[in-house]
Design a protein around this motif. Sequence first.
Motif, short mmCIF file in Angstrom:
data_model
loop_
_atom_site.label_atom_id
_atom_site.label_comp_id
_atom_site.label_asym_id
_atom_site.label_seq_id
_atom_site.Cartn_x
_atom_site.Cartn_y
_atom_site.Cartn_z
N GLY A 169 -3.48 11.57 7.87
CA GLY A 169 -3.00 10.66 8.90
C GLY A 169 -3.76 9.35 8.90
N HIS A 170 -4.50 9.13 9.99
CA HIS A 170 -5.18 7.84 10.19
C HIS A 170 -6.65 8.05 10.51
CE1 HIS A 170 -1.54 5.29 10.19
NE2 HIS A 170 -0.94 6.38 10.69
N LEU A 171 -7.46 7.11 10.12
CA LEU A 171 -8.91 7.19 10.33
C LEU A 171 -9.25 6.86 11.78
CD1 LEU A 171 -10.88 7.85 7.98
CD2 LEU A 171 -11.56 5.44 8.03
N THR A 195 -6.10 0.48 4.70
CA THR A 195 -5.58 0.91 6.00
C THR A 195 -4.79 2.19 5.77
OG1 THR A 195 -3.47 -0.23 5.83
CG2 THR A 195 -5.33 -1.50 6.71
N ASP A 196 -4.46 2.91 6.82
CA ASP A 196 -3.67 4.13 6.68
C ASP A 196 -4.32 5.12 5.71
OD1 ASP A 196 -1.99 1.80 7.46
OD2 ASP A 196 -0.46 3.33 7.74
N ILE A 197 -5.46 5.63 6.11
CA ILE A 197 -6.20 6.60 5.28
C ILE A 197 -6.63 7.76 6.19
CG2 ILE A 197 -8.24 5.08 5.51
CD1 ILE A 197 -9.29 6.33 2.88
N THR A 254 0.82 -1.22 0.00
CA THR A 254 0.00 0.00 0.00
C THR A 254 0.85 1.27 0.00
OG1 THR A 254 -0.15 -0.07 2.43
CG2 THR A 254 -1.96 -1.09 1.18
N HIS A 255 1.95 1.26 0.79
CA HIS A 255 2.79 2.45 0.86
C HIS A 255 4.10 2.12 1.57
CE1 HIS A 255 0.73 2.49 4.73
NE2 HIS A 255 1.50 3.47 5.18
N GLU A 256 5.00 3.11 1.61
CA GLU A 256 6.39 2.84 1.97
C GLU A 256 6.67 2.77 3.47
OE1 GLU A 256 8.09 6.35 0.12
OE2 GLU A 256 8.39 7.28 2.07
N HIS A 257 5.71 3.07 4.32
CA HIS A 257 6.00 3.08 5.76
C HIS A 257 6.45 1.70 6.23
CE1 HIS A 257 3.45 6.95 6.52
NE2 HIS A 257 4.68 7.21 6.12
N VAL A 258 7.36 1.74 7.21
CA VAL A 258 8.07 0.51 7.59
C VAL A 258 7.13 -0.57 8.12
CG1 VAL A 258 8.63 1.28 9.94
CG2 VAL A 258 10.13 -0.35 8.79
N ASP A 259 6.03 -0.16 8.75
CA ASP A 259 5.10 -1.18 9.27
C ASP A 259 4.35 -1.90 8.14
OD1 ASP A 259 3.95 1.47 9.06
OD2 ASP A 259 2.13 0.74 10.01
N HIS A 260 4.62 -1.51 6.89
CA HIS A 260 4.00 -2.16 5.73
C HIS A 260 5.02 -2.83 4.81
CE1 HIS A 260 -0.01 -0.35 6.55
NE2 HIS A 260 0.77 0.47 7.23
N VAL A 261 6.31 -2.50 5.00
CA VAL A 261 7.31 -3.00 4.04
C VAL A 261 8.48 -3.75 4.69
CG1 VAL A 261 6.79 -1.12 2.44
CG2 VAL A 261 8.74 -0.90 3.99
N PRO A 268 -5.49 9.24 0.77
CA PRO A 268 -4.77 10.33 1.41
C PRO A 268 -4.05 9.85 2.68
CG PRO A 268 -7.11 10.49 1.91
CD PRO A 268 -6.95 9.31 0.99
N HIS A 269 -2.74 9.94 2.68
CA HIS A 269 -1.93 9.50 3.81
C HIS A 269 -0.58 10.18 3.69
CE1 HIS A 269 -0.76 6.98 7.11
NE2 HIS A 269 0.14 6.31 6.42
N ASP A 270 0.18 10.24 4.78
CA ASP A 270 1.43 10.99 4.73
C ASP A 270 2.60 10.17 4.18
OD1 ASP A 270 1.55 9.39 6.91
OD2 ASP A 270 1.94 10.97 8.36
ZN LIG Z 1 1.36 4.63 7.02
#
Ligand SMILES: [Zn+2]
Length: 287
Positions: A213-215, A164-166, A81-88, A142-144
Motif C-alpha cells: 500500500g502506502h508508506l 511515492t506509493d511504496i 511510476t505506475h498506472e493509478h489514475v492519480d499518476h496518469v 512494492p505497491h498494489d
Molecule cells: Zn498508487
Amino acid sequence: MTSPLARPDTSGGPCGPAPAPWGHDGLRLHVLATGSKGNASLVETPEGIILVDCGISCRQVIARTRACGLDPLRIRAILVTHEHVDHVAGVRVTAGKLGVPVYASLATLRGARWPSEVSGTPLQARRPLEVAGVRVIPFSVPHDAPETLGFRFERAGDAIGFCTDIGHLTDEAGEYLSDARILALESNHDVAMLSDYPGYPASLKRRIGGDDGHLSNAQASEGLARLVTSRTQAVVGMHISEHTNLPGVCRDALERGRDLLAPAQGRHLQIIVAGEARPVAGIGAES
Ligand SMILES: [Zn+2]
Ligand SMILES: [Zn+2]
C-alpha cells in the motif's frame, strides 16, 4: 568491488576519504502536486525538464510549471511510476500537447491503455537510461499496481531519490534512494488517524497500511536512518493523505526521524512537506 550504486562509505576512515558533497548545479526538484487527487513533479536540469507522473490536467501542468518560473516547452519527457489514475490522468493530453515521449514499465504502458498516438517506451527496473542530460535509474517498488517504479536521477555529481506509493522500504528501494542530495519519499498517513478514520472500510485501511500500500509517517521517519547520509540536504514528504494525515503531523514525524540521526547526517537536513494544495518550487537550489 561494489556496484556503483551501492551506498558509499561517507565516513572516511580506513576505506579512504569521504566522497565530495553533492554539487548544486545539477538538479532541481519542483513538486507541482502530490496526493491521491493527483501527482506531478519536475526534475529540472540545464538541458531540460523531466515530468515525473502526470495525474493532473495538462492545463494545470502548464500553469504550475510557469508558476515555478519554468517554460513548459522545456519539458523533454514524461516518466510514469505506475498506472493509478492519480499518476496518469493527464499523461495522454500532456504528452500530445507538448509532443514528448512517455516512459513507464511495460505493465504500466499496457495497464493504462495509452492511445496509439502516445509514444510509450518501456522501462525495466535497474536499466538506466539518459533523459535530458540526466541518468535515470528505475527501480522496483512494492505497491498494489503491477511493475510500479521509483526513480533515481543522477547528473554531474548530483542525485535525487524519488519514490511515492511504496508499501514498504525494500532493500532494492533502499539501495537507490540512499545517499541522494534530495530525497522525495512518500509519507502518506498517520497510523492512528488511518485506524480512526470513519470514511474508509476496513478492507481499504488494510490495503493502504499493507506491504503493497502506502508508506506511513512512522515508516518514512524510520527510513531516514537507512537513506540519509551526510550528503543529503533535503527530505520531501510526498503523497500526504488528505483524510488520514496532516502536514504538521507528517513534519513532526520526519523531524523526529531526523533528530535520531547522527549529527553529521541530521544537522543540516531540511524537512519539506509537499501536498496537493502545497506545490513546492525550487527544491535543491542553493539558498
Ligand atoms: Zn498508487
Ligand atoms: Zn498515488
